[in-house]
Motif scaffolding. Sequence first.
Motif, PDB file in Angstrom:
ATOM      1  N   GLY A 504      16.134 -51.174  -3.409  1.00  0.00           N
ATOM      2  CA  GLY A 504      15.197 -51.569  -4.458  1.00  0.00           C
ATOM      3  C   GLY A 504      13.925 -52.095  -3.818  1.00  0.00           C
ATOM      4  O   GLY A 504      13.668 -51.864  -2.634  1.00  0.00           O
ATOM      5  N   HIS A 505      13.113 -52.822  -4.598  1.00  0.00           N
ATOM      6  CA  HIS A 505      11.892 -53.437  -4.063  1.00  0.00           C
ATOM      7  C   HIS A 505      12.114 -54.933  -3.903  1.00  0.00           C
ATOM      8  O   HIS A 505      12.178 -55.665  -4.900  1.00  0.00           O
ATOM      9  CB  HIS A 505      10.707 -53.191  -5.015  1.00  0.00           C
ATOM     10  N   PHE A 506      12.257 -55.376  -2.674  1.00  0.00           N
ATOM     11  CA  PHE A 506      12.507 -56.791  -2.384  1.00  0.00           C
ATOM     12  C   PHE A 506      12.400 -56.979  -0.881  1.00  0.00           C
ATOM     13  O   PHE A 506      12.128 -56.027  -0.144  1.00  0.00           O
ATOM     14  CB  PHE A 506      13.908 -57.220  -2.856  1.00  0.00           C
ATOM     15  N   SER A 588      20.611 -41.937  -6.189  1.00  0.00           N
ATOM     16  CA  SER A 588      19.184 -41.611  -6.076  1.00  0.00           C
ATOM     17  C   SER A 588      18.480 -42.655  -5.213  1.00  0.00           C
ATOM     18  O   SER A 588      17.675 -42.318  -4.348  1.00  0.00           O
ATOM     19  CB  SER A 588      18.529 -41.516  -7.452  1.00  0.00           C
ATOM     20  N   LYS A 589      18.791 -43.929  -5.414  1.00  0.00           N
ATOM     21  CA  LYS A 589      18.151 -44.977  -4.609  1.00  0.00           C
ATOM     22  C   LYS A 589      18.581 -44.861  -3.152  1.00  0.00           C
ATOM     23  O   LYS A 589      17.775 -44.971  -2.224  1.00  0.00           O
ATOM     24  CB  LYS A 589      18.511 -46.362  -5.174  1.00  0.00           C
ATOM     25  N   GLN A 590      19.873 -44.613  -2.949  1.00  0.00           N
ATOM     26  CA  GLN A 590      20.378 -44.489  -1.582  1.00  0.00           C
ATOM     27  C   GLN A 590      19.722 -43.291  -0.872  1.00  0.00           C
ATOM     28  O   GLN A 590      19.346 -43.384   0.298  1.00  0.00           O
ATOM     29  CB  GLN A 590      21.898 -44.319  -1.624  1.00  0.00           C
ATOM     30  N   SER A 591      19.565 -42.190  -1.590  1.00  0.00           N
ATOM     31  CA  SER A 591      18.990 -40.979  -0.981  1.00  0.00           C
ATOM     32  C   SER A 591      17.524 -41.175  -0.617  1.00  0.00           C
ATOM     33  O   SER A 591      17.078 -40.768   0.455  1.00  0.00           O
ATOM     34  CB  SER A 591      19.114 -39.784  -1.930  1.00  0.00           C
ATOM     35  N   VAL A 592      16.754 -41.802  -1.526  1.00  0.00           N
ATOM     36  CA  VAL A 592      15.338 -42.039  -1.240  1.00  0.00           C
ATOM     37  C   VAL A 592      15.205 -42.960  -0.019  1.00  0.00           C
ATOM     38  O   VAL A 592      14.355 -42.765   0.857  1.00  0.00           O
ATOM     39  CB  VAL A 592      14.625 -42.637  -2.475  1.00  0.00           C
ATOM     40  N   TYR A 593      16.086 -43.940   0.055  1.00  0.00           N
ATOM     41  CA  TYR A 593      16.077 -44.864   1.188  1.00  0.00           C
ATOM     42  C   TYR A 593      16.353 -44.101   2.496  1.00  0.00           C
ATOM     43  O   TYR A 593      15.704 -44.308   3.512  1.00  0.00           O
ATOM     44  CB  TYR A 593      17.139 -45.935   0.942  1.00  0.00           C
ATOM     45  N   LYS A 594      17.318 -43.186   2.439  1.00  0.00           N
ATOM     46  CA  LYS A 594      17.695 -42.431   3.652  1.00  0.00           C
ATOM     47  C   LYS A 594      16.581 -41.495   4.123  1.00  0.00           C
ATOM     48  O   LYS A 594      16.519 -41.141   5.301  1.00  0.00           O
ATOM     49  CB  LYS A 594      18.940 -41.580   3.369  1.00  0.00           C
ATOM     50  N   LEU A 595      15.718 -41.045   3.185  1.00  0.00           N
ATOM     51  CA  LEU A 595      14.648 -40.120   3.574  1.00  0.00           C
ATOM     52  C   LEU A 595      13.736 -40.721   4.641  1.00  0.00           C
ATOM     53  O   LEU A 595      13.095 -40.002   5.393  1.00  0.00           O
ATOM     54  CB  LEU A 595      13.779 -39.773   2.356  1.00  0.00           C
ATOM     55  N   LEU A 596      13.664 -42.042   4.679  1.00  0.00           N
ATOM     56  CA  LEU A 596      12.713 -42.675   5.600  1.00  0.00           C
ATOM     57  C   LEU A 596      13.222 -42.707   7.034  1.00  0.00           C
ATOM     58  O   LEU A 596      12.474 -42.996   7.952  1.00  0.00           O
ATOM     59  CB  LEU A 596      12.351 -44.087   5.112  1.00  0.00           C
ATOM     60  N   ASP A 597      14.544 -42.420   7.231  1.00  0.00           N
ATOM     61  CA  ASP A 597      14.959 -42.305   8.631  1.00  0.00           C
ATOM     62  C   ASP A 597      15.825 -41.073   8.878  1.00  0.00           C
ATOM     63  O   ASP A 597      16.508 -40.985   9.858  1.00  0.00           O
ATOM     64  CB  ASP A 597      15.655 -43.587   9.135  1.00  0.00           C
ATOM     65  N   ALA A 669       8.914 -44.617  -4.960  1.00  0.00           N
ATOM     66  CA  ALA A 669       8.927 -46.036  -5.338  1.00  0.00           C
ATOM     67  C   ALA A 669       9.454 -46.192  -6.765  1.00  0.00           C
ATOM     68  O   ALA A 669      10.191 -47.138  -7.069  1.00  0.00           O
ATOM     69  CB  ALA A 669       7.516 -46.618  -5.225  1.00  0.00           C
ATOM     70  N   ALA A 670       9.078 -45.268  -7.641  1.00  0.00           N
ATOM     71  CA  ALA A 670       9.539 -45.347  -9.032  1.00  0.00           C
ATOM     72  C   ALA A 670      11.060 -45.242  -9.075  1.00  0.00           C
ATOM     73  O   ALA A 670      11.740 -46.037  -9.741  1.00  0.00           O
ATOM     74  CB  ALA A 670       8.894 -44.236  -9.865  1.00  0.00           C
ATOM     75  N   VAL A 671      11.628 -44.280  -8.334  1.00  0.00           N
ATOM     76  CA  VAL A 671      13.084 -44.107  -8.323  1.00  0.00           C
ATOM     77  C   VAL A 671      13.781 -45.342  -7.745  1.00  0.00           C
ATOM     78  O   VAL A 671      14.822 -45.778  -8.226  1.00  0.00           O
ATOM     79  CB  VAL A 671      13.478 -42.829  -7.532  1.00  0.00           C
TER      80      VAL A 671
END
Length: 827
Positions: A504-506, A588-597, A669-671
């Motif tokens: 999330g955003h934190f 979806s949140k986990q996947s977007v997070y993984k895209l960055l590494d 960021a929206a996801v």
Amino acid sequence: MDNSGIQQNSGYGGSAHPGMPPQLSGGYAPPQPGYPQPSPYPGQQPSYPGQQQPPRRLDPDLMPSPMQVMQDDQKTKSGIFYTNQKGLVPPLVTTDFIVQDQGNASPRFIRATMYNVPINSDMMKQTSVPLGLVISPMAEVLEEEQPPPLVDFGELGPVRCVRCKAYMCPNMQFIDGGRRFHCLLCKASTEVPAEYFQHLDHTGLRVDRFERAELVLGAYDIVATKEYCRDNIPPKPPALIFLIDVSYNNVKSGLVSLLCSQMKSFLQCLPKERGEEKSSLRVGFITYNNSVHFYNLNPNLGQPQMLVVGDTQEMFMPLLDGFLADVEESESLIDTLMAQIPSMFGETRETETILAPAIQAGLEALKASNRAGKLLIFHSSLPIAEAPGKLKNRDDRKLLGTDKEKSVLTPQNTVYNNLGQECVGVGCSVDLFITNNSFIDLPTIGQVARLTGGEVYKYTYFQADLDGERLVTDVQKNIRRLCAFDAIMRVRTSTGIRPTDFYGHFFMSNTTDVELASIDPDKAIALEIKHDDKLAEEEGVYIQTALLYTSLTGQRRIRVLNLALKSCSQMTELYRACELDTIINFLSKQSVYKLLDSTPKAVKESLIIRSAQMLACYRKNCASPTSAGQLILPECMKLLPLYVNCLLKCDAISGGSDMSIDDRWFTMAAVMTMDIPSSLNYFYPRLLSLHDMEDDFPSSIRCSAEKISDNGVYLLENGIYMFLWLGLAVPSQWLMSVFGVENTALVDIETSRLPIIDNPLSQKIRSLISNICSSRHRSMRLTIIRQRDKMEVVMKHFLVEDKGIDGSSSYVDFLCHLHKEIRNLLS
């Protein structure tokens, strides 16, 4: 490819799904003459009597449909939802229900991916279903529902478990005549403070339990004592600071004039607590271009005073008093200032702007006044002026969709990350309203919003006359929301499991505390929970989320959310108690997070494999023995293939070089912050047919071009985009009523507003569109599309059941692909 059967089943044996023709159901359906029988061997092709074997095309209409699933749930689960049972799966987010809190927190605040948790990690590994929570701690409740009450323990402060520090809740059992309590999370027992003591009745429950919210409710707020405050000092009410970039772009587009002329309407939206006469929030104003300008609004002055800080290297707060104003006391000064700003900067030619020093200025202002708060920053262009936070233009969108994309989706320097962490440290949250005409590097500047629990709004090529209304509505909505400020969230679980990863955003400075400079009702945080031991089947799983925060009035509070789940040793029990919308939001949140590494290819492959594992495990362990040629879906996961395919196609995960880097980061960021109702609507957009609207709300249809006809009018929206598609053969009467023209070719497609025509149909369509917009977190710009126009391809991208122009699979193709993967796993 073997399409020889799809069957859905509830885990109660292999009944064929009603509405599926026999050749698609398998299970115990009687043989039908002339239909191929389900193939007994994996991979064997079905044979047709007396002909060659062309691959048979599955009928998309026979695939499980979201509309059907939602209607069924609405039929069986609408009405009152009592939260008095452990592990009770709540209604879907789309169902109309009213929560009656009877010991577990409302599903509006917290949902689990599963309500029956496997007792050990082996079972979890086999099923591949994630154990996760999606939490929206400040979610709005319906008018018919009770908001969490405020509990005050007085001087004593919150009563907590001596070992795990969980707060008093319905999951504490009183023993020893009421003198001690036993914690179901960590099993420790704690002495009851004398001031809190009460006798037990003959069933072992406290006689005062119905007078105490914390003993009977799943969700409540507790008044925190000074030990829970920064430096042990009770906080002041938060503040809101407007930071307006007054460089050439924002002046020329009309943004500066618009903001100043609308400021009164914004300040009328300042949020009040229930029962309060007026808002306690203070406000301040900063403008900036290549220097930073503060304004003194001390009511004793005759005129607002401007103080300029030209040295952007060492930002400081030039005035101690009068910067943060009470809106009523300083009303005339604010009015004067808003009249002056547009003329002060009207002739500017300043195109090079700064950004980091302006954020630093807002941060210093909050720090100096010792308040938490929020910065609303209206910014137009890449900060290239000589100052801290200066950025290079690295707009290389060709990298999107390739293995190198993370190089442009991660920040180019650490200035904005460090600034974000500094903001969190003083409870300063940042929302960015971006009005860019070219690359602005959201992956870098957006870090300030990400780390502080803030949000990014984006209006590319902003023009006040076209986009002004949308921006004004967004600002009003943003200000009106009841936020929690300067917050820390911690999730405690019963022994045997623990939270491991948060999305999330934190900001997190350790492994347990989620730090949020603010959190609003529209945001959700997802977390994964893993086993660190075996669970006892009869005990179940207990979860308590606590959010320590500062309220709008400046009161320190703790919002406590309790949830009890069951635990099981049988896989069928798990597959009967999953919540697919929560699983998809989590993945979806986990996947977007993984895209960055990782790489987009690896992220997508792991989603496909994981889905195949979930369904293969069900097939192997829970379904009745049937031939291998059939795809069997558990009842609560019948839409898993559809939704995973939507996830694979969405811009946040698959956006390629046809979109800008800023847009791609914006959707990611929206996801990352979406709650479950928003993510459901984003991944599977709503498609409404308007030309045959019987009542005031049209019915949703499947997201496919096959459902769209030349003489129809359709509205498609996913919470970020909204399209109105007009067929070339729409009856002229309909067009006259709604657009005032005779045929589709004459409709003005440049406008984003429908003309106001005085007739029932025009009113109905306009109010439908405005109702949809007001029910979403962001205002959407209406794009009108004529059949066969070049813009049509943009809308078709969101018809998620069809094959994409980028070559992405249709729903039917993906189902077949997944079926093949499952068969490979089983053989």
